[in-house]
Structure formats: structure tokens, C-alpha cells
Scaffold this motif. Structure first.
Motif, PDB file in Angstrom:
ATOM      1  N   ALA A 140       0.827  -1.206   0.000  1.00  0.00           N
ATOM      2  CA  ALA A 140       0.000   0.000   0.000  1.00  0.00           C
ATOM      3  C   ALA A 140       0.869   1.266   0.000  1.00  0.00           C
ATOM      4  O   ALA A 140       0.595   2.223  -0.726  1.00  0.00           O
ATOM      5  CB  ALA A 140      -0.930  -0.001   1.205  1.00  0.00           C
ATOM      6  N   THR A 141       1.920   1.254   0.812  1.00  0.00           N
ATOM      7  CA  THR A 141       2.803   2.417   0.868  1.00  0.00           C
ATOM      8  C   THR A 141       3.533   2.618  -0.452  1.00  0.00           C
ATOM      9  O   THR A 141       3.680   3.759  -0.933  1.00  0.00           O
ATOM     10  CB  THR A 141       3.819   2.255   2.015  1.00  0.00           C
ATOM     11  OG1 THR A 141       3.128   2.047   3.241  1.00  0.00           O
ATOM     12  CG2 THR A 141       4.687   3.497   2.135  1.00  0.00           C
ATOM     13  N   LEU A 142       4.000   1.541  -1.044  1.00  0.00           N
ATOM     14  CA  LEU A 142       4.645   1.652  -2.350  1.00  0.00           C
ATOM     15  C   LEU A 142       3.686   2.205  -3.394  1.00  0.00           C
ATOM     16  O   LEU A 142       4.056   3.007  -4.246  1.00  0.00           O
ATOM     17  CB  LEU A 142       5.173   0.287  -2.803  1.00  0.00           C
ATOM     18  CG  LEU A 142       6.490  -0.183  -2.191  1.00  0.00           C
ATOM     19  CD1 LEU A 142       6.828  -1.586  -2.698  1.00  0.00           C
ATOM     20  CD2 LEU A 142       7.614   0.777  -2.521  1.00  0.00           C
ATOM     21  N   GLN A 143       2.415   1.768  -3.329  1.00  0.00           N
ATOM     22  CA  GLN A 143       1.421   2.258  -4.279  1.00  0.00           C
ATOM     23  C   GLN A 143       1.184   3.752  -4.090  1.00  0.00           C
ATOM     24  O   GLN A 143       1.108   4.513  -5.065  1.00  0.00           O
ATOM     25  CB  GLN A 143       0.117   1.487  -4.090  1.00  0.00           C
ATOM     26  CG  GLN A 143      -1.001   1.881  -5.023  1.00  0.00           C
ATOM     27  CD  GLN A 143      -0.639   1.609  -6.470  1.00  0.00           C
ATOM     28  OE1 GLN A 143      -0.107   0.561  -6.804  1.00  0.00           O
ATOM     29  NE2 GLN A 143      -0.911   2.575  -7.329  1.00  0.00           N
ATOM     30  N   HIS A 144       1.074   4.186  -2.828  1.00  0.00           N
ATOM     31  CA  HIS A 144       0.893   5.616  -2.556  1.00  0.00           C
ATOM     32  C   HIS A 144       2.098   6.425  -3.051  1.00  0.00           C
ATOM     33  O   HIS A 144       1.947   7.512  -3.617  1.00  0.00           O
ATOM     34  CB  HIS A 144       0.709   5.840  -1.050  1.00  0.00           C
ATOM     35  CG  HIS A 144      -0.481   5.122  -0.491  1.00  0.00           C
ATOM     36  ND1 HIS A 144      -0.618   4.860   0.859  1.00  0.00           N
ATOM     37  CD2 HIS A 144      -1.572   4.600  -1.091  1.00  0.00           C
ATOM     38  CE1 HIS A 144      -1.759   4.209   1.063  1.00  0.00           C
ATOM     39  NE2 HIS A 144      -2.355   4.043  -0.114  1.00  0.00           N
ATOM     40  N   PHE A 145       3.261   5.879  -2.801  1.00  0.00           N
ATOM     41  CA  PHE A 145       4.484   6.539  -3.243  1.00  0.00           C
ATOM     42  C   PHE A 145       4.495   6.685  -4.768  1.00  0.00           C
ATOM     43  O   PHE A 145       4.843   7.743  -5.298  1.00  0.00           O
ATOM     44  CB  PHE A 145       5.689   5.726  -2.767  1.00  0.00           C
ATOM     45  CG  PHE A 145       6.996   6.156  -3.358  1.00  0.00           C
ATOM     46  CD1 PHE A 145       7.608   7.332  -2.956  1.00  0.00           C
ATOM     47  CD2 PHE A 145       7.624   5.378  -4.314  1.00  0.00           C
ATOM     48  CE1 PHE A 145       8.809   7.730  -3.502  1.00  0.00           C
ATOM     49  CE2 PHE A 145       8.829   5.770  -4.869  1.00  0.00           C
ATOM     50  CZ  PHE A 145       9.429   6.936  -4.454  1.00  0.00           C
ATOM     51  N   TYR A 146       4.114   5.647  -5.459  1.00  0.00           N
ATOM     52  CA  TYR A 146       4.088   5.702  -6.919  1.00  0.00           C
ATOM     53  C   TYR A 146       3.098   6.767  -7.406  1.00  0.00           C
ATOM     54  O   TYR A 146       3.404   7.551  -8.308  1.00  0.00           O
ATOM     55  CB  TYR A 146       3.711   4.326  -7.477  1.00  0.00           C
ATOM     56  CG  TYR A 146       3.613   4.296  -8.981  1.00  0.00           C
ATOM     57  CD1 TYR A 146       4.738   4.121  -9.763  1.00  0.00           C
ATOM     58  CD2 TYR A 146       2.392   4.463  -9.616  1.00  0.00           C
ATOM     59  CE1 TYR A 146       4.657   4.108 -11.147  1.00  0.00           C
ATOM     60  CE2 TYR A 146       2.293   4.445 -10.993  1.00  0.00           C
ATOM     61  CZ  TYR A 146       3.429   4.273 -11.757  1.00  0.00           C
ATOM     62  OH  TYR A 146       3.329   4.271 -13.123  1.00  0.00           O
ATOM     63  N   GLU A 147       1.932   6.804  -6.805  1.00  0.00           N
ATOM     64  CA  GLU A 147       0.912   7.760  -7.229  1.00  0.00           C
ATOM     65  C   GLU A 147       1.364   9.193  -6.982  1.00  0.00           C
ATOM     66  O   GLU A 147       1.133  10.085  -7.812  1.00  0.00           O
ATOM     67  CB  GLU A 147      -0.395   7.496  -6.464  1.00  0.00           C
ATOM     68  CG  GLU A 147      -1.057   6.172  -6.798  1.00  0.00           C
ATOM     69  CD  GLU A 147      -1.651   6.170  -8.183  1.00  0.00           C
ATOM     70  OE1 GLU A 147      -1.939   7.263  -8.700  1.00  0.00           O
ATOM     71  OE2 GLU A 147      -1.810   5.077  -8.756  1.00  0.00           O
ATOM     72  N   ARG A 148       2.023   9.419  -5.859  1.00  0.00           N
ATOM     73  CA  ARG A 148       2.360  10.797  -5.481  1.00  0.00           C
ATOM     74  C   ARG A 148       3.591  11.321  -6.216  1.00  0.00           C
ATOM     75  O   ARG A 148       3.618  12.484  -6.637  1.00  0.00           O
ATOM     76  CB  ARG A 148       2.619  10.856  -3.972  1.00  0.00           C
ATOM     77  CG  ARG A 148       2.979  12.245  -3.456  1.00  0.00           C
ATOM     78  CD  ARG A 148       3.246  12.210  -1.959  1.00  0.00           C
ATOM     79  NE  ARG A 148       3.568  13.526  -1.461  1.00  0.00           N
ATOM     80  CZ  ARG A 148       2.690  14.413  -1.025  1.00  0.00           C
ATOM     81  NH1 ARG A 148       1.398  14.114  -1.048  1.00  0.00           N
ATOM     82  NH2 ARG A 148       3.056  15.594  -0.568  1.00  0.00           N
TER      83      ARG A 148
END
Length: 526
Positions: A140-148
Motif C-alpha cells: 500500500a505504501t509503495l502504491q501511494h508513493f508511486y501515485e504521489r
């Protein structure tokens, strides 16, 4: 000290040998009286006492010398002897190590990446690789990082490409109008390469790399020569080639073009002369069209002659690279004068040595591979995150011998070895960890094989020149074998990047609700 002990032993042995009781004289046939024997024994005893006193003095003197040596010089001598022996042994070991290391890296086949296959637990040499305790954030954190941090750069890339390409079209058209068809090189349409055209650019400012192919005017033609196709070629020149200039009608050297852009006999294109001609032609072309634009054009980095900047009146700027190239026959292999932003590279032996660029082949391979991968495949996301971490670390500790091209090469090896199903979006964390482990292993072994040169596992449908397929594998980390300071800095910087990665990812991922993160779109290579 050893000599003194030997002298003492020699005296004692001599005394024993000459003792009359042990060895009587052979011609003594008449028995002697007891008094005479006692007298002789007393005399001999006195003689022995004198000899004993002399020996005691000698031993005392030797003991004193030994004590003095032990107090003053013995420790230093032992250290010097030990240091000398150790230095000799270390030198011999280092020479042997270098010979073995150079032989192993130059003659062995590729590392485990070439034989990777199947599930992750089947990867030889990568199981349990330490990464020095790196714990990546959860999915989830990696996904948020990618989006941001990453998706926004991908969206901006299309607008940047459109602006740069429109301007470059106009600039090259002006250049063509100024060139002489009888004496100057002819300019063909540019080719977009690297991260901006493979859809994984993340570093700011966004940077377009454009190849500008040249062809000679009639009656000349270029005859490309690959160093890797020769029977005997130094391993550090496998990634180079030369371009000979000949007449198309007589197949003999010409007398016009080579005087301007060539060196040697027979004439070969000179990279420095071509770049000087290119800079001059670009300057003249810009002066012709400058009145049409509300911005200025300036050359960028001094060590990259094709580095240009569009400078807006607001103070903002937009960099891009125009790189003159020569096509190798009818293939997608190009001879380039230089590669911008390339660390850990070999230095050309001559100005007539041109680097071989497989950038177009790399773009074709990514495009071909993407068609077989599932929707939302994470391969470019892995590359973007690793590139992002590397760029941030370079800004913290300065550039090292590890660059984006090495990260990309590692990904290409993994793409060739893994099944398409292994690159599903949900496998982002596993594939990212695997990519970092692959880089770590390659650094520790000082061996990262070039993806195309000497790699017979590349699909034949790619259309590589046969000389490239049959060549000896090229080790991109070969400079690390001798450049120890660069290697040490690169390894330290890499582990520092791993150490900072979890904190950096979490900091950039703050304040993003988990329910707002959308799955990544399917990666598309343009």
C-alpha cells in the motif's frame, strides 16, 4: 644472534672431540702412571676452566647483545620482517587476485541473471541476499508513493515531448537549408530514445534524448566497422566501432569530406570534428529561426556538446540532448559520439572510436515485452522507483559509478528470465526487491553483462547483427576491477541508498489516504 649460538656450539663440540679420555692417541702404547695421568688431567682441567671462562664470557657477551637487541631493535626487526613478508605475500595475493578476477570477468559467461528462470525461489545466487537488512514498505505504501511521486512525472512527459519535438523539427529543417549538399553531412529525422520515450522518466527536469542520424553526401558512403566483430580486440573496446569514409563509385578514400570530418589514413570519422561541425551548424540554424520564438537557446554542459537548453523569459528552462549518430548498415544499432550522463564508462582509445548504442533495440524490446505482460504490469514501476531512489541518493552524496542505465540493464535481464505472470501489479514489492538484490549481487561481483553484446538469449526477432550476438559478453562493471576508489564509493553510495529508501518512500507517501490510491495504469512504451 643465530651466528653467536653457532659459534658457542662449535667451541663445545671442538672441546669434546679433543678430550683425551674420549679419544686417546693412537700411538700411545706405553701405559702411564697414575700420578702422570692425574697431573695431565689437572692441567687439562685448568685448560678447560680457562676455556670455560672464555666461553662464559662469550655467552655473557652474546646474552648482553641479545638483550640489547631485544630491547632496542628486536621488536622493530621482527615487525619489519613480518611487514616485509606480509607485504610480499599481500602483493602476490593481490596480483593473483587481479589475474583471476580479470580472467573470470572477461571469459566466463554471464552471471546468474542469464540463467534465471521460474519462480523467485529458483533464482540461483539471489536467495537470501542480505541487502543489509533492507525492509521495503508494504504494498500500500509503495502504491501511494508511486501515485504521489512518479505518475505525475509520467503525465508531464507527453507535454514536454510535444514541445521539444516541435522545436527540434524546425531547428533541423533550418539546419538542412544551410548545409551544402556537396560537402556537408545530410541530416535525417530525429529518433527519440531512453527514458522519456520508454515511459519511465522520473528525474526532474524532464529530459529528452534525441538521436540525429547523418548520412554522407554523394559520392561518399559510410562503412561501419564493429570492434566486437574482429578476431582479436581488447575487451575494453568491445563496445566501440569505427566509421570509414569511402567513395561509393571507386571504393577508395575521397578527398573532400575526410579533410573536414575525418582522421587517419584510411580516413575514419572523427567524433570531435563531427561534434564541432554539429555545434556550428546548430548555432547557424538557431540564428535563422530565433526571431520566431519568445525564448532563447543555449548550449548546456561543456562535456556534452549536444546538450541544449530552451530558456524562457520567466527564468524556467527545458533541457534536451541532440546526439549525432551514424546508423550501422540497415540495423537499429547506432554509432554515437558520446552518451550523456553515463558513469563508469571506458575512455575511448582514439577520437575515431564511436560508442555503440542499443537504445533503439532497448525501446523495441520493452515494447515487445509489454505486449506479453498482464495489464498494469509493474516492470516500469520497479524501474521508476529504483531510478527515483538513485537520483535522490546522487543528490545527497554525489554521483557514483552506478547510473540509470545499469538499473535498466538489470531490469532487462530480469524481464528476459521471468514469466509474464511474475510482473503483475501485486508483485511490485517482490520485483523491486529482486531488482535491488540483482544490482547488489552485480556490484559485489563487479560484473554486469551488457544485455545485447554476447547475449545469445536475446530473441532472434530483435534483428541484432550476428557479429553482436557472437561477440564475447561485455561487462559493464569492468572498470570497477581497477578503479578501486570509484568502486568503494559506488558500493557505499548503493548501501546508503538502501538505508535511506524506506524513510524516503514513507516521507513522500505521507498524507495520502489508502482508499484514494488507484491501481497503476498499464505501462506503455511509446
Amino acid at each position: 644472534m643465530a651466528l653467536g649460538l653457532f659459534r658457542v656450539c662449535l667451541v663445545v663440540v671442538t672441546a669434546i672431540i679433543n678430550h683425551p679420555l674420549l679419544f686417546p692417541r693412537e700411538n700411545a702404547t706405553v701405559p702411564e702412571s697414575e700420578e702422570e695421568i692425574i697431573r695431565k688431567m689437572q692441567a687439562h682441567q685448568e685448560k678447560m676452566q680457562l676455556e670455560q671462562l672464555r666461553l662464559e664470557e662469550e655467552v655473557a657477551r652474546l646474552a648482553a647483545e641479545r638483550e640489547a637487541l631485544e630491547q632496542v631493535a628486536d621488536e622493530g626487526q621482527q615487525q619489519n620482517e613480518t611487514r616485509t613478508a606480509w607485504d610480499l605475500w599481500s602483493t602476490l595475493c593481490m596480483i593473483l587476485f587481479l589475474v583471476i578476477e580479470v580472467w573470470r570477468q572477461d571469459h566466463q559467461d554471464g552471471p546468474s541473471a542469464d540463467c534465471l528462470g521460474g519462480e523467485e525461489d529458483e533464482l540461483p545466487g539471489l536467495e537470501g541476499a542480505p541487502l543489509r537488512g533492507l525492509t521495503l514498505p508494504n504494498k500500500a505504501t509503495l502504491q501511494h508513493f508511486y501515485e504521489r511521486c512518479i505518475r505525475g512525472a509520467t503525465a508531464d512527459a507527453a507535454r514536454t515531448r510535444e514541445l521539444v519535438e516541435g522545436f527540434v523539427d524546425d531547428l533541423l529543417e533550418a539546419l538542412r537549408s544551410l548545409c551544402s549538399r556537396d560537402a556537408d553531412l545530410e541530416v535525417e529525422d530525429f529518433i527519440g530514445v531512453d527514458s522519456m520515450y520508454e515511459n519511465w522518466q522520473v528525474d526532474r527536469p524532464l529530459l529528452c534524448d534525441l538521436f540525429v542520424p547523418f548520412v554522407p553526401p554523394e559520392p561518399y558512403h559510410f562503412r561501419p566497422e564493429l570492434c566486437c566483430s574482429r578476431r582479436s580486440v581488447p575487451l575494453d573496446r568491445q563496445g566501440y566501432g569505427q566509421v570509414r569514409v569511402v567513395r561509393a563509385d571507386e571504393d577508395v578514400p575521397g578527398r573532400g569530406l575526410e579533410a573536414l570530418l575525418c582522421a587517419g589514413d584510411p580516413p575514419y570519422l572523427d567524433t570531435a570534428r563531427v561534434m564541432k561541425w554539429f555545434q556550428t551548424a546548430l548555432t547557424r540554424a538557431w540564428h535563422r529561426i530565433a526571431h520566431k520564438y519568445e525564448f532563447d537557446l543555449a548550449f548546456g554542459q561543456l562535456d556534452s556538446p549536444g546538450s541544449l537548453k530552451i530558456k524562457f523569459r520567466s527564468g524556467k528552462f527545458m533541457p534536451f540532448n541532440l546526439i549525432p549518430v551514424i546508423q550501422c548498415d540497415d540495423s537499429d544499432l547506432y554509432f554515437v559520439s558520446h552518451l550523456p550522463r553515463e558513469p563508469c564508462g571506458e575512455t575511448p582509445a582514439s577520437s575515431t572510436d564511436w560508442l555503440l548504442s542499443f537504445a533503439v533495440y532497448e525501446r523495441h524490446f520493452l515494447r515487445m515485452t509489454s505486449k506479453a505482460l498482464p495489464d498494469g504490469a509493474c516492470h516500469l514501476s520497479c524501474l521508476q522507483i529504483a531510478s527515483f531512489l538513485l537520483c535522490k541518493q546522487s543528490r545527497l552524496t554525489g554521483p557514483s559509478g552506478l547510473g540509470n542505465y545499469h538499473v535498466k540493464t538489470a531490469l532487462l535481464h530480469l524481464l528476459l528470465s521471468r514469466r509474464p505472470a511474475d510482473w503483475q501489479a501485486g508483485q511490485l514489492d517482490a520485483r523491486l526487491r529482486e531488482l535491488l538484490r540483482f544490482l547488489e549481487k552485480s556490484l559485489l561481483e563487479k560484473k554486469l553483462p551488457h544485455f545485447f553484446i554476447g547475449n545469445r538469449k536475446v530473441p532472434e526477432g530483435m534483428g541484432l547483427p550476428e557479429a553482436v550476438r557472437r561477440a564475447e559478453p561485455l561487462n559493464l562493471f569492468r572498470p570497477f576491477v581497477l578503479q578501486r576508489s570509484l568502486y568503494r564509493k559506488t558500493v557505499d553510495s548503493f548501501y546508503e541508498m538502501l538505508k535511506n529508501a524506506p524513510v524516503l518512500i514513507r516521507e513522500y507517501s505521507l498524507h495520502i489516504p489508502s482508499d484514494q490510491a488507484s491501481p497503476p495504469h498499464k505501462a506503455v512504451v511509446l
